[in-house]
Design an enzyme around this catalytic site. Sequence first.
Site, PDB file in Angstrom:
ATOM      1  N   ARG A   1      10.697 -21.518   3.956  1.00 18.46           N
ATOM      2  CA  ARG A   1      10.581 -20.345   4.835  1.00 18.46           C
ATOM      3  C   ARG A   1      11.745 -19.381   4.612  1.00 18.46           C
ATOM      4  NH1 ARG A   1      12.329 -21.070   9.608  1.00 18.46           N
ATOM      5  NH2 ARG A   1      11.260 -23.022   9.986  1.00 18.46           N
TER       6      ARG A   1
ATOM      7  N   ASP B   1       4.405   4.021   7.202  1.00 14.42           N
ATOM      8  CA  ASP B   1       3.386   3.145   6.630  1.00 14.42           C
ATOM      9  C   ASP B   1       2.874   3.853   5.381  1.00 14.42           C
ATOM     10  OD1 ASP B   1       1.034   1.804   5.921  1.00 14.42           O
ATOM     11  OD2 ASP B   1       0.658   1.160   7.987  1.00 14.42           O
TER      12      ASP B   1
ATOM     13  N   TYR C   1      -3.576   3.046  11.462  1.00 12.85           N
ATOM     14  CA  TYR C   1      -4.503   1.947  11.212  1.00 12.85           C
ATOM     15  C   TYR C   1      -4.841   1.335  12.583  1.00 12.85           C
ATOM     16  CZ  TYR C   1      -5.888  -2.698   9.598  1.00 12.85           C
ATOM     17  OH  TYR C   1      -6.551  -3.867   9.363  1.00 12.85           O
TER      18      TYR C   1
ATOM     19  N   LYS D   1      -3.592  -3.867   0.006  1.00 15.83           N
ATOM     20  CA  LYS D   1      -4.349  -2.715  -0.475  1.00 15.83           C
ATOM     21  C   LYS D   1      -3.898  -2.346  -1.894  1.00 15.83           C
ATOM     22  CE  LYS D   1      -5.757  -3.182   3.748  1.00 15.83           C
ATOM     23  NZ  LYS D   1      -5.178  -2.481   4.873  1.00 15.83           N
TER      24      LYS D   1
HETATM   25  C1  LIG Z   1      -4.737  -2.716   6.240  1.00 15.52           C
HETATM   26  C2  LIG Z   1      -3.670  -1.870   6.829  1.00 15.52           C
HETATM   27  C3  LIG Z   1      -2.668  -2.423   7.642  1.00 15.52           C
HETATM   28  C4  LIG Z   1      -2.677  -3.885   8.047  1.00 15.52           C
HETATM   29  O1  LIG Z   1      -2.381  -4.708   6.960  1.00 15.52           O
HETATM   30  P1  LIG Z   1      -2.916  -6.227   6.803  1.00 15.52           P
HETATM   31  O2  LIG Z   1      -2.421  -6.612   5.474  1.00 15.52           O
HETATM   32  O3  LIG Z   1      -4.403  -6.193   6.948  1.00 15.52           O
HETATM   33  O4  LIG Z   1      -2.282  -6.993   7.932  1.00 15.52           O
HETATM   34  C5  LIG Z   1      -1.660  -1.582   8.083  1.00 15.52           C
HETATM   35  N1  LIG Z   1      -1.649  -0.264   7.777  1.00 15.52           N
HETATM   36  C6  LIG Z   1      -2.603   0.298   7.007  1.00 15.52           C
HETATM   37  C7  LIG Z   1      -2.540   1.748   6.714  1.00 15.52           C
HETATM   38  C8  LIG Z   1      -3.636  -0.479   6.518  1.00 15.52           C
HETATM   39  O5  LIG Z   1      -4.598   0.097   5.765  1.00 15.52           O
END
Ligand SMILES: *Cc1c(COP(=O)(O)O)cnc(C)c1O
Length: 387
Positions: A56, A180, A108, A205
Amino acid sequence: MTEQPSPRSRFGTRAVHAGVTPEPVTGAIMTPIFQTSTYVQPAVGEPRGGTYDYGRTANPTREALEANIAELESGTRAVAFASGLAAIEAIVKRLSAGDHVVSEQNTYGGTARLFDKVFARLGIDFTYVDSGDTEAVRAALRPNTRLVHVETPTNPMMRICDIRAVAAVAHDAGALLSVDNTFASPYNQRPLELGADLSVHSATKYINGHSDVIHGIVAVRDEALAEELLFLRMSTGAVPGPMDCWLTLRGVKTLHVRMRQHNANGLAVARYLEAHPRVDRVYYPGLPGHPQHELAARQMDGFTGMVSVDVGTLERARSLTEHCRVFALAESLGGVESLISVPALMTHASVPEERRAAMGITPGLVRLSVGIEDEADLLEDLERVLG
Ligand SMILES: *Cc1c(COP(=O)(O)O)cnc(C)c1O
């Protein structure tokens, strides 16, 4: 290359090589998957390397990925998490009850849910604004504001926040700015270069890019901030597994090649849809008609494969998304394959209807994650269903 790329290396060279060195025992060119929970210590309380005591806390596969992303984001450190939401959660967990956060309203859906249903209950206050309006961010700041959290481009409306301007406003008030950067990817946008303190990703993504892991990562420039995030991750436990880190590291090596194709296909699809009589509106920052096109062109190097369109009604949105053959009907984005979805019923279903309407997420809104297939096949697919 057996040495680390020089700081002058260009993005693609860094994507392939940063953080990756041949394994010292065999010379294996690929970073091994250190699938281990613990490490043998040569003497009591003296782990090798000073850190390798438990999985961890430390894992070499994870560290290679973190070193790579830190470079791509023009940061000094990066901290990987089990998911994008775990990464955003860690950023907010730096705060205490009574602290205040100014957040972009059109984040999101899962981010809004985390803020409203988890952190608000624990005594952290949130104010939601359109962060594309820097003055709205300024007006929302309070003496106890410790964080401004924005997303740019936003999901799914593709609004742009002026990172440099909002960073200055946040810093004046003694708050940090987290961006983000999931939708843009570090190939197209590097928030730390523009003054942001934290650049956070759902690496699920574009960074991974192959739709086969759930993964998050935060890049920073400040050592103390990195240490704080590492402490939070160690204390709360949202670590990504070594295999997932390896898959993401493998994926990121082609980020620059994939993003060039995503950018080109995204623009082609946006232009095609903009000219189509059955499409009411197209939201894509790469189109000159986008209200913030100039700002986007200033702070981004490309406009991604994310395109949203309004086709008027839910029935038309349903028929478009259910009858495509190349575009698959699915949530998520940023993979090599093209996806199509209806945000009001899918990704943003958990957002209260009133707030959805305020953001412009109508029942007829369709979001496309344009992949790296051949442009002609993507346009033919859309032509066939739109008529
Ligand atoms: C998918 C997404 C998240 C969340 O991420 P996970 O990997 O699904 O926990 C946060 N911000 C944006 C813009 C996203 O597209």
